[in-house]
Design a protein around this motif. Structure first.
Motif: not given
Length: 360
Positions: A83-105
């Motif tokens: 639920s977290i991953f899908i909602s973040v992917i749908l509604w966040s700015d995926l070009s934001n480095k903090y979002i990408v690294y947080t999800l990856f780790i």
């Protein structure tokens, strides 16, 4: 595949100022999406895990009252993370480095938690991965986090200590090596502390919700140049986007609590507790609020410290300091009811959160 296509389409719409109309709308939609997904998917997972006999492995030396939970499904953290991953992917700015690294780790930590749960279920014991194996895998995941810090090394790396009930803030400037070591241990200790705390129905998820709400506020303050100056926070550009992740945790956490509250119909397992401990730690480090974060996580640290004391005492003279560790089991063996222990731990967690905002 549909999620990936939608994310690409969403990024295209961003440039024409259509999709990302209002940050508040995206925040609300993240909360609603994560809550709805967890709320409706969890019963499906419960039925599926019951059918596949993916149930909780109870400690043989644990409280007798826990043996009635041996048929309760575990690994509910999969639903939370999904639920977290899908909602973040749908509604966040995926070009934001903090979002990408947080999800990856967080994804790497979820794999570690999944392997740990899988070992418990297959081997039919409550140990799972050995402490050394788990530490090794977590260290590998933390290396990616460390690389991010090195690549994005800023001019000022410091730990801020706020003196309670005063306007004084002490800053200790650190070199990059020392700062990396501190960040490494924060993620390692908190993720494992959340894992140790998750021993009673709903005990860990509610403090996670409290902390995520607090990090939502702190992310907003650090990401706003005016508020950051007013509260004497360091201004971190684009860190406001981390609110999307924080609210997705809140939404999925509240929905999961619906089924995880006493008596629990499902447990989150290591896949949930390790990952959630990791994700809140990373967010706190990104917004440079490590000291306040450790205060907010006081209940997790106390639980972890009780295990450390127990092991140290037993190694020294073969005697136990507590009736059983972690601390919540000690109170259980004293005859205190499980709902009473859970509620009191929630209250302590809330008090620590309120204390943090008072001293700010």
């Amino acid at each position: 595949m549909l999620i990936i296509l939608f994310s690409y389409f969403k990024n295209y719409l961003k440039y024409v100022n259509f999709f990302l109309i209002n940050f508040k709308i995206r925040s609300i939609m993240t909360l609603i999406t994560s809550f709805s997904m967890t709320f409706f998917l969890t019963p499906i997972f419960i039925k599926y895990f019951h059918k596949k006999k993916v149930s909780q492995i109870i400690r043989k030396d644990g409280p007798i009252t826990h043996f009635i939970k041996k048929k309760t499904p575990t690994m509910g953290g999969i639903v939370i993370l999904l639920s977290i991953f899908i909602s973040v992917i749908l509604w966040s700015d995926l070009s934001n480095k903090y979002i990408v690294y947080t999800l990856f780790i967080t994804f790497l930590y979820s794999i570690i938690g999944f392997i740990d749960d899988f070992y418990k279920i297959i081997l039919k014991n409550s140990i799972g991965l050995s402490a050394y194996k788990k530490l090794f895998l977590q260290s590998i995941a933390n290396i990616f986090f460390i690389l991010f810090i090195i690549i994005n090394n800023e001019k000022e790396l410091y730990i801020r200590f706020i003196i309670p009930f005063t306007h004084k803030i002490i800053k200790y400037n650190l070199n990059i090596i020392l700062y990396i070591i501190i960040c490494y241990f924060i993620v390692l200790i908190i993720s494992n502390s959340v894992n140790l705390t998750d021993g009673l129905d709903g005990l860990a998820i509610m403090p996670i919700i409290f902390i995520s709400l607090s990090l939502t506020c702190l992310s907003y303050l650090t990401g706003n140049i005016y508020f950051s100056r007013y509260f004497n926070f360091i201004y971190i550009k684009n860190s406001t986007e981390l609110i999307i992740i924080c609210l997705s945790i809140v939404g999925s956490g509240l929905a999961f609590l619906w089924y995880n509250t006493y008596p629990a119909k499902i447990f989150m397992g290591d896949v949930g507790s390790l990952s959630l401990g990791c994700i809140i730690s990373i967010i706190a480090i990104f917004i440079k609020q490590e000291f306040l974060f450790l205060i907010m996580c006081g209940i997790f640290i106390i639980e972890s410290f009780s295990v450390f004391i127990q092991l140290l005492k037993f190694k020294y003279n073969k005697k136990r300091f507590f009736l059983m560790a972690p601390l919540h089991h000690h109170y259980e063996l004293q005859g205190i009811s499980e709902p009473c222990i859970i509620t009191r731990f929630w209250i302590i967690s809330l008090i620590l959160i309120v204390f943090v905002f008072i001293i700010i």
